[in-house]
Design a protein around this motif. Sequence first.
Motif, PDB file in Angstrom:
ATOM      1  N   TYR A   1       0.805  -1.203  -0.085  1.00  0.00           N
ATOM      2  CA  TYR A   1       0.050   0.001  -0.092  1.00  0.00           C
ATOM      3  C   TYR A   1       0.961   1.237   0.032  1.00  0.00           C
ATOM      4  O   TYR A   1       0.493   2.189   0.067  1.00  0.00           O
ATOM      5  N   LEU A   2       2.033   1.234  -0.027  1.00  0.00           N
ATOM      6  CA  LEU A   2       3.078   2.424   0.116  1.00  0.00           C
ATOM      7  C   LEU A   2       3.023   3.037  -1.328  1.00  0.00           C
ATOM      8  O   LEU A   2       2.629   2.370  -2.296  1.00  0.00           O
ATOM      9  N   PRO A   3       3.076   4.501  -1.213  1.00  0.00           N
ATOM     10  CA  PRO A   3       3.030   5.150  -2.558  1.00  0.00           C
ATOM     11  C   PRO A   3       3.591   4.722  -3.696  1.00  0.00           C
ATOM     12  O   PRO A   3       3.222   4.735  -4.770  1.00  0.00           O
ATOM     13  N   LEU A   4       4.741   4.378  -3.510  1.00  0.00           N
ATOM     14  CA  LEU A   4       5.812   4.294  -4.857  1.00  0.00           C
ATOM     15  C   LEU A   4       5.345   3.005  -5.432  1.00  0.00           C
ATOM     16  O   LEU A   4       5.203   2.706  -6.779  1.00  0.00           O
ATOM     17  N   TYR A   5       4.594   1.936  -4.637  1.00  0.00           N
ATOM     18  CA  TYR A   5       4.347   0.736  -5.269  1.00  0.00           C
ATOM     19  C   TYR A   5       3.006   1.205  -6.298  1.00  0.00           C
ATOM     20  O   TYR A   5       2.770   0.440  -7.138  1.00  0.00           O
ATOM     21  N   GLN A   6       2.131   1.994  -5.894  1.00  0.00           N
ATOM     22  CA  GLN A   6       1.095   2.370  -6.724  1.00  0.00           C
ATOM     23  C   GLN A   6       1.475   3.122  -8.025  1.00  0.00           C
ATOM     24  O   GLN A   6       0.850   2.925  -9.012  1.00  0.00           O
ATOM     25  N   ASN A   7       2.614   3.884  -7.993  1.00  0.00           N
ATOM     26  CA  ASN A   7       3.260   4.425  -9.008  1.00  0.00           C
ATOM     27  C   ASN A   7       3.527   3.049 -10.232  1.00  0.00           C
ATOM     28  O   ASN A   7       3.352   3.144 -11.261  1.00  0.00           O
ATOM     29  N   ILE A   8       4.276   2.047  -9.700  1.00  0.00           N
ATOM     30  CA  ILE A   8       4.623   1.191 -10.314  1.00  0.00           C
ATOM     31  C   ILE A   8       3.348   0.530 -11.034  1.00  0.00           C
ATOM     32  O   ILE A   8       3.350   0.071 -12.063  1.00  0.00           O
ATOM     33  N   SER A   9       2.295   0.199 -10.209  1.00  0.00           N
ATOM     34  CA  SER A   9       1.138  -0.534 -10.427  1.00  0.00           C
ATOM     35  C   SER A   9       0.381   0.299 -11.624  1.00  0.00           C
ATOM     36  O   SER A   9      -0.271  -0.235 -12.457  1.00  0.00           O
ATOM     37  N   LEU A  10       0.577   1.518 -11.711  1.00  0.00           N
ATOM     38  CA  LEU A  10      -0.159   2.513 -12.688  1.00  0.00           C
ATOM     39  C   LEU A  10       0.265   2.084 -14.116  1.00  0.00           C
ATOM     40  O   LEU A  10      -0.343   2.526 -15.067  1.00  0.00           O
ATOM     41  N   HIS A  11       1.465   1.586 -14.060  1.00  0.00           N
ATOM     42  CA  HIS A  11       1.862   0.974 -15.646  1.00  0.00           C
ATOM     43  C   HIS A  11       1.381  -0.214 -15.995  1.00  0.00           C
ATOM     44  O   HIS A  11       1.531  -0.682 -17.320  1.00  0.00           O
ATOM     45  N   GLY A  12       0.528  -0.954 -15.014  1.00  0.00           N
ATOM     46  CA  GLY A  12      -0.259  -2.332 -15.187  1.00  0.00           C
ATOM     47  C   GLY A  12      -1.743  -1.829 -16.129  1.00  0.00           C
ATOM     48  O   GLY A  12      -2.035  -0.633 -16.494  1.00  0.00           O
TER      49      GLY A  12
END
Lengths: 232, 303
Positions: free
Chosen positions: A187-198
């Motif tokens: 749930y940390l913010p940086l992981y969300q950014n990575i997911s945005l590329h999915g």
Amino acid sequence: MNTGRIMAIFEKDLKEFTRNAMLFTTILLPIILAFMYSRMGGEALPAMLVYLIVGVAFSAILCSGIMTMMAEENEKNTLRGLMQSPASMLDILAGKSLVVVLMTAVSLIISFLIMDVAFEWSIASIGGLILLALFFLNVGIAVGLTVDSVATTSVYLLPIMFIFGFTPMIEMVVPDSDHFIRRLTDYLPLYQNISLHGEETTVPLLILLAWTLVSFLYVTWAFRKRMSDEVK
Amino acid sequence: MDEIRVSEVIGKENGQTIAFEPGESAVIQMPVGYINRIADMVKSSQSIFLLESLMPSYNRLTVREQLRFIAKWHGSELKVEDIIRQYKLEPWKKTHLSKCTEEVIQRMGYIHAMMSSHKSILAVDPLHSATVDNIHLFHKALQQMKRTGKATVVITQSTEEAFVLSPDIYKLNEQGLKPVATDDASEEPNVKLKRLKAKYQDKTIFIDLEDIEYIESSEGKVLVNISREKFVMDGTLAQADEDLRSYGFYRCHRSYIVNLEKVKEIISWSKNTYSVVMDNPEKTKIPLSRTKYNEIQELLMHH
């Protein structure tokens, strides 16, 4: 907000930033990492590594830069002659933010060029990047408003860098992806950014928005507290 | 208008206030405890600029850069280059503030206060170990602040420092705020005359009273004589007589005043002609009026 004042602070702090070895070398950190990663593998770099660089740049330049600059002003009492109202503080913060945003942008662009980042930047991922930047900036300002010396910033900076900046490193420390720490750190913010590329973009954006919102609450609290301390 | 309540400073009932009046500057002498209390009170007031003896500065900036920043921040219309010239900072303008002397840092504080957009300035011990140049420049800054309608209050520990800034000063003690009496008239007897002013070519020189042998009036000029040299003095001999009478000088003749300390002997040449002989290598002889013959002897014995 007074643009003349914001520019005055911007010009002053741009000079101070580039003349402060401790701050100036932070610009090199993402660039050196980018250089190392680009030498490691032949094929295109995974999003995780690109975002690791982003995380390093945001935490080490954007967040730590403004935090250190504010802390130095607090430590040396240099703001006293400049303050006339809460608006003066907003001008100061805006001017300093411009400096760190500029420095982060320069560092990231050079890093991306070195890494030859090939993947697509969708609107969602750019929006995510902006939210992430706001998050780090807010946290940096909030800490900068509350600490009274440069030395104390490291107490805040280290956890911020490790948890929010170097987030993907957790995968090396905790390799089991079902471990509860890993499920939490998802749930940390940086992981969300990575997911945005999915494929899925709504949920990561919402989580990111929540982080940014929390950082806004934090910075508002810090600002109010500082203002009530100033006019005791 | 900003003001500081005296009761809050001295911790006693008092209706007085220290007021920041636009275009005025007040100088107040007070104990260090009160100074600290006032400085603390003003620190939390954003409408009053606190000018301390050594203002913190941005050490990585040069003098000129810091001045430019101050001017820009406060929207001052003053030209930085003019300020550098007026405040004698030319040799320092490219020096980083971390390498400047305390004199320059102190001066930068004066300029900051002067350029700031604050209407009220509180200067705390602004002349603390200030050089003569800085005292002049603080006066300049005070004048500039008055002209631009700023209200300045200077608080200082030292009475001498206060008088350097203004002939009319106030004193704050536990009784409250009071003007310091300077009434010149009553103090006059205490003011000791130590030297005489005289001219020598285009110079004004000051002569110690004990060095004077005698003063003569000749061709409408008053001449002070010191071991073979004569200096022209302003005023009349009668005036000099009045000023010097209580310092061991005596008008022994219509045109002469002698320093009794330097009189060696009195010679009577005839029944009505007397001379006073000075204690110098030339043994200068000064005429002595007949009517003064007895009086000078009395004075020479008892003086």
